[in-house]
Enzyme design. Structure first.
Site, PDB file in Angstrom:
ATOM      1  N   PRO A   2     141.602  61.896  49.913  1.00 20.36           N
ATOM      2  CA  PRO A   2     142.723  62.301  49.084  1.00 20.36           C
ATOM      3  C   PRO A   2     142.413  63.151  47.846  1.00 20.36           C
ATOM      4  O   PRO A   2     141.888  62.656  46.870  1.00 20.36           O
ATOM      5  CB  PRO A   2     143.258  60.957  48.606  1.00 20.36           C
ATOM      6  CG  PRO A   2     142.108  60.000  48.707  1.00 20.36           C
ATOM      7  CD  PRO A   2     140.983  60.706  49.382  1.00 20.36           C
ATOM      8  N   GLU A   3     142.790  64.388  47.889  1.00 22.45           N
ATOM      9  CA  GLU A   3     142.906  65.177  46.669  1.00 22.45           C
ATOM     10  C   GLU A   3     144.388  65.533  46.521  1.00 22.45           C
ATOM     11  O   GLU A   3     145.216  65.057  47.288  1.00 22.45           O
ATOM     12  CB  GLU A   3     142.019  66.432  46.742  1.00 22.45           C
ATOM     13  CG  GLU A   3     140.531  66.089  46.789  1.00 22.45           C
ATOM     14  CD  GLU A   3     139.622  67.309  46.850  1.00 22.45           C
ATOM     15  OE1 GLU A   3     139.956  68.325  46.214  1.00 22.45           O
ATOM     16  OE2 GLU A   3     138.594  67.245  47.521  1.00 22.45           O
ATOM     17  N   HIS A  92     140.604  46.348  57.009  1.00 20.87           N
ATOM     18  CA  HIS A  92     140.761  47.040  55.718  1.00 20.87           C
ATOM     19  C   HIS A  92     142.217  47.317  55.349  1.00 20.87           C
ATOM     20  O   HIS A  92     142.478  48.084  54.430  1.00 20.87           O
ATOM     21  CB  HIS A  92     139.952  48.337  55.662  1.00 20.87           C
ATOM     22  CG  HIS A  92     138.514  48.144  56.021  1.00 20.87           C
ATOM     23  ND1 HIS A  92     137.681  47.276  55.344  1.00 20.87           N
ATOM     24  CD2 HIS A  92     137.763  48.678  57.012  1.00 20.87           C
ATOM     25  CE1 HIS A  92     136.480  47.308  55.903  1.00 20.87           C
ATOM     26  NE2 HIS A  92     136.512  48.140  56.913  1.00 20.87           N
ATOM     27  N   ARG A 115     136.492  51.472  51.755  1.00 19.60           N
ATOM     28  CA  ARG A 115     135.497  51.383  50.687  1.00 19.60           C
ATOM     29  C   ARG A 115     136.022  50.706  49.428  1.00 19.60           C
ATOM     30  O   ARG A 115     135.265  50.421  48.517  1.00 19.60           O
ATOM     31  CB  ARG A 115     134.955  52.777  50.361  1.00 19.60           C
ATOM     32  CG  ARG A 115     134.126  53.310  51.500  1.00 19.60           C
ATOM     33  CD  ARG A 115     133.725  54.737  51.285  1.00 19.60           C
ATOM     34  NE  ARG A 115     132.666  54.876  50.302  1.00 19.60           N
ATOM     35  CZ  ARG A 115     132.122  56.041  49.972  1.00 19.60           C
ATOM     36  NH1 ARG A 115     132.557  57.147  50.539  1.00 19.60           N
ATOM     37  NH2 ARG A 115     131.163  56.100  49.086  1.00 19.60           N
TER      38      ARG A 115
END
Length: 277
Positions: A2-3, A92, A115
């Site tokens: 994600p940017e 996750h 993460r």
DNA sequence: CGGCATCCCTGGGAGC
DNA sequence: TGCTCCCAGGGATGCC
């Protein structure tokens, strides 16, 4: 993933279903993300009405009817899934929010982040100006106040590389490692060049290239979800659009020389040493 | 203060 | 097939 363009795309997908829907249930499977999710989030969020989401930098903010903000940050590996059918939780998946829209449709939002560098927060809208993450953010690159004058002020007495400068969230909010390479390639500026060596014409190129690259990627993201009834947050980067990131040993589209891979502050940086001066 | 290295965490791919 | 090693898109922190 994600940017800014990816976060904007997720935000757009969310806004189609979240706008004025009510939280019928919320389940948290793991609280220990980048920071711990607030203990009372389940209680506070239940029965809240979620209003239209918006983006600030790489953050997604969803205002609620009781004047709170539900904030998401996707970190490096986070994604948001929007589900309308039966769904088996996968690894996750950390948070599931069930929604009922004003048309009485049922959706769930799933926050997934292997993460766990991402973050979810919930706070009063009155505290938005002083929020420990949001208050540090610099200008929005697609807004009007992203100007040569603004950049000149931020450059004052700085000696860092232009690539680190672009990625500094307190200067420009939303540009990460991939789009920094893409923007400098478009602007023909060497990523190692220090900002105190940039002249006005370079700043002009940077602003133009930034807006061009980000808008193009947002449009691409928009078209990629347009036909999805169940938009899936896992869109990834819009790799088809990338000109230089990950293209080491490929040839430059402009001069046909080979693209170089270097490290700047421990981040992979791709550029054409012939075109980018 | 600015700039940089380090660290948080898990998974995927390369190489053997 | 399985093991080890290295790398990854963010960003706060601490050190010089």
């Amino acid at each position: 993933m994600p940017e800014l363009p990816e976060v904007e795309t997720v935000c757009l997908a969310l806004s189609k279903i979240v706008n004025n829907s009510i939280v019928s249930n919320i389940e948290i499977f793991r609280k220990d993300l980048r920071w711990k999710i607030k203990e009372n989030l389940e209680i506070d969020l239940k029965q809240e009405i979620l209003k239209k989401p918006y983006r600030r930098g790489k953050y997604i903010l969803i205002p609620t009817s009781k004047e709170y903000i539900l904030l998401f940050h996707l970190g490096m590996s986070g994604s948001i899934k929007i589900i309308s059918d039966e769904y088996d939780l996968s690894k996750h998946d950390h948070v599931k929010i069930d929604l009922k829209t004003k048309e009485n449709q049922f959706f769930s939002i799933i926050y997934n982040d292997p993460r766990r560098f991402g973050f979810i927060d919930f706070f009063s809208i009155k505290k938005i100006q002083n929020h420990f993450l949001l208050k540090k953010l610099g200008v929005e690159p697609l807004e009007k106040d992203f100007t040569i004058n603004y950049l000149q002020k931020k450059i004052h007495n700085k000696s860092k590389s232009v690539k680190n400068f672009l990625m500094d969230q307190s200067i420009i909010a939303g540009i990460g490692n991939i789009y920094a390479s893409e923007i400098l390639y478009k602007a023909n500026i060497n990523p190692l060049r220090t900002v105190d060596k940039l002249r006005k014409e370079h700043l002009k190129s940077i602003i133009y290239a930034t807006k061009f690259i980000l808008k193009k990627s947002i449009n691409f993201g928009g078209t990629s979800i347009r036909n999805h009834l169940q938009p899936d947050g896992k869109l990834g980067y819009f790799v088809q659009e990338l000109q230089v990131y990950g293209k080491n040993k490929h040839n430059c589209n402009k001069c046909n020389n080979v693209i170089t891979l270097i490290n700047i502050s421990n981040r992979s940086t791709y550029y054409c040493s012939y075109c980018q001066k």
